[in-house]
Design an enzyme around this catalytic site. Structure first.
Site, PDB file in Angstrom:
ATOM      1  N   TYR A 167       3.762  26.321 -22.536  1.00 16.15           N
ATOM      2  CA  TYR A 167       5.125  25.815 -22.461  1.00 16.15           C
ATOM      3  C   TYR A 167       6.065  26.977 -22.159  1.00 16.15           C
ATOM      4  CZ  TYR A 167       3.144  21.626 -24.575  1.00 16.15           C
ATOM      5  OH  TYR A 167       2.384  20.511 -24.810  1.00 16.15           O
TER       6      TYR A 167
ATOM      7  N   GLN B 178      -7.462  17.631 -11.941  1.00 13.90           N
ATOM      8  CA  GLN B 178      -8.128  17.735 -13.242  1.00 13.90           C
ATOM      9  C   GLN B 178      -9.535  18.287 -13.144  1.00 13.90           C
ATOM     10  OE1 GLN B 178      -8.042  13.913 -15.190  1.00 13.90           O
ATOM     11  NE2 GLN B 178      -6.366  14.550 -16.517  1.00 13.90           N
TER      12      GLN B 178
ATOM     13  N   ASP C 294       0.187  13.813 -21.627  1.00 11.64           N
ATOM     14  CA  ASP C 294       0.000  12.378 -21.866  1.00 11.64           C
ATOM     15  C   ASP C 294      -0.773  11.723 -20.733  1.00 11.64           C
ATOM     16  OD1 ASP C 294       1.874  12.179 -24.275  1.00 11.64           O
ATOM     17  OD2 ASP C 294       3.174  13.034 -22.742  1.00 11.64           O
TER      18      ASP C 294
ATOM     19  N   TYR D  25       2.293  16.810 -18.495  1.00  7.37           N
ATOM     20  CA  TYR D  25       0.939  16.577 -17.986  1.00  7.37           C
ATOM     21  C   TYR D  25      -0.041  16.175 -19.080  1.00  7.37           C
ATOM     22  CZ  TYR D  25       3.376  19.309 -14.527  1.00  7.37           C
ATOM     23  OH  TYR D  25       4.338  19.768 -13.667  1.00  7.37           O
TER      24      TYR D  25
ATOM     25  N   ARG E 148      -2.386  24.374 -23.504  1.00  9.84           N
ATOM     26  CA  ARG E 148      -1.227  23.826 -24.209  1.00  9.84           C
ATOM     27  C   ARG E 148      -1.417  22.326 -24.449  1.00  9.84           C
ATOM     28  NH1 ARG E 148       3.597  23.334 -19.588  1.00  9.84           N
ATOM     29  NH2 ARG E 148       3.266  21.107 -19.195  1.00  9.84           N
ATOM     30  N   GLY E 149      -0.655  21.807 -25.438  1.00 13.27           N
ATOM     31  CA  GLY E 149      -0.667  20.368 -25.680  1.00 13.27           C
ATOM     32  C   GLY E 149      -2.010  19.900 -26.208  1.00 13.27           C
ATOM     33  N   GLU E 150      -2.468  18.760 -25.686  1.00 11.59           N
ATOM     34  CA  GLU E 150      -3.712  18.184 -26.215  1.00 11.59           C
ATOM     35  C   GLU E 150      -4.818  18.091 -25.169  1.00 11.59           C
ATOM     36  OE1 GLU E 150      -3.296  14.929 -28.937  1.00 11.59           O
ATOM     37  OE2 GLU E 150      -5.119  13.959 -28.207  1.00 11.59           O
ATOM     38  N   ASP E 151      -4.465  17.692 -23.950  1.00 11.69           N
ATOM     39  CA  ASP E 151      -5.519  17.484 -22.952  1.00 11.69           C
ATOM     40  C   ASP E 151      -6.243  18.789 -22.628  1.00 11.69           C
ATOM     41  OD1 ASP E 151      -6.950  15.853 -21.014  1.00 11.69           O
ATOM     42  OD2 ASP E 151      -5.883  17.005 -19.511  1.00 11.69           O
ATOM     43  N   SER E 152      -5.500  19.824 -22.247  1.00 23.21           N
ATOM     44  CA  SER E 152      -6.154  21.096 -21.916  1.00 23.21           C
ATOM     45  C   SER E 152      -6.762  21.737 -23.157  1.00 23.21           C
ATOM     46  CB  SER E 152      -5.162  22.045 -21.246  1.00 23.21           C
ATOM     47  OG  SER E 152      -4.032  22.275 -22.052  1.00 23.21           O
TER      48      SER E 152
END
Length: 397
Positions: free
Chosen positions: A203, A264, A23, A21, A280-284
């Protein structure tokens, strides 16, 4: 010959989904922002419409081309295909270095004027980013130049992305105290809403069992709100039941409630409504910062634990990072030098949450001063286009 610079009216954004989710989450936000705030005709090329649909339910997973919220969404099925120079946009963006179709690149080289070509890179607080931001990368055989464009946390990078009305929407939501009603629509009970509310997005390799154990022994009640499918093994073990939206269980001080996967725009409201967010990751990760709430980051795993370097670089510059925030971030990512004391760290952090809210708000203001990532990118693109146009004029003299 017209001496006006290229007006830059069209933009192609290429996205390959690697982190389910993250990217598409970032690219979809950027595509909508570029279309709505900047009036560009945006075409989003994406290879995974199923993941896309989880964050935007109107996506038709069978459509080759569709219009969604003012953006043309093109299903990117393969690297094959024939492309014309006329079909190339004024600005071309490849996200995270995804390799765009060779035929499209060749069409870019045939186009007059050439498009402004970007590789949007990942977010990092590491010092090397500042030296690589906006660096040109000439194509090995074609007369084309690609520019690296990095998001970041200071004026020597591209900044973080945010919609022009984001902070106004958040302030209005908070001022109207819409959080309780919003959570109630997701099934959160009044008793659960009175507890320390934590959103959990992580994750599968995150140490959820250890975190749940600390929360069960917490001196204050904790309500954990987790989207369906996230941390499935640990959550189903806690529930002693399949993980479906609406499932809930309470053990000790901890109640775990499974939420439906929200769009979103509603995810932002969830972040605004909680006392602490695990992202997690970059967006959130970026949205958690704009939420003005304390957060814990589950960083995408990289070989040789390079993600630990990335995590520590951020914790070094993140002003609200108390020792308890740092300890829990490192424990959450397997980056502690020793055995984490989950119980002690949680109790310390929980007591600090009211003060951390104020510091998180100050961090928001500090990041806003760097400007919006897409504003900064379009400013750079306009300068490049003007310079290219001037060069072309001089060559004709």
């Amino acid at each position: 010959m017209n001496s006006q610079p290229n007006p830059l009216r069209t933009l192609d954004l290429f996205c390959k989904v690697v982190d389910n989710y993250g990217d598409i989450g970032i690219c979809w936000r950027l595509a909508r922002q570029l279309a709505h705030e900047h009036g560009l005709a945006v075409r989003l090329w994406v290879d995974d419409l199923v993941s896309f649909r989880r964050i935007w339910p109107t996506v038709d997973t069978q459509a080759q081309v569709q219009q969604i919220n003012g953006v043309t969404v093109q299903h990117w099925r393969s690297q094959e295909g024939e492309f014309t120079a006329a079909g190339v946009a004024d600005i071309v963006i490849e996200f995270f270095g995804c390799e765009i179709p060779p035929g499209y690149v060749e069409a870019m080289a045939r186009r007059t004027p050439k498009p402004v070509w970007f590789n949007l890179e990942g977010l990092s607080a590491e010092a090397w980013v500042e030296g690589c931001h906006t660096l040109p990368s000439p194509h090995r055989s074609l007369k084309l130049t690609k520019y690296f464009f990095f998001p970041g946390f200071n004026e020597r990078t591209g900044g973080l992305s945010f919609e022009a009305d984001l902070q106004a929407r958040r302030q209005a939501f908070l001022a109207a105290d819409e959080g309780p009603a919003f959570l109630a629509r997701l099934g959160v009970t009044p008793a659960e809403a009175q507890a320390c509310k934590v959103s959990l997005f992580c994750y599968d390799y995150a140490p959820v069992h250890e975190l749940f154990s600390a929360w069960q022994a917490s001196p204050v009640p904790v309500t954990c709100l987790v989207p369906e499918g996230v941390g499935r093994t640990a959550v189903e073990s806690f529930l002693a039941a399949p993980m479906t939206a609406g499932s809930v269980a309470t053990r000790g001080a901890l109640s775990v409630r499974v939420l439906p996967f929200v769009p979103q725009t509603d995810y932002d409201k969830l972040l605004w409504s909680c006392d602490l967010n695990f992202v997690r990751g970059e967006d959130s990760f970026v949205r958690a910062q704009w939420a003005g709430r304390p957060f814990i980051w589950n960083i995408y795993h990289q070989d040789k634990n390079l993600h630990h370097t990335k995590l520590n670089a951020f914790l070094k510059i993140y002003d609200p990072a108390t020792p308890a925030v740092i300890d829990l971030n490192r424990a959450w990512n397997g980056a502690c030098p020793g055995e984490p004391d989950w119980h002690a760290t949680w109790q310390t952090l929980q007591a600090q949450l009211p003060a951390l809210n104020g510091q998180a708000e100050q961090w928001v203001q500090k990041m806003l001063a760097n400007g919006d990532w897409m504003d900064n990118l379009l400013d750079f693109a306009a300068r490049r286009a003007a310079e290219d146009w001037k060069t072309a004029e001089n060559e004709l003299k």
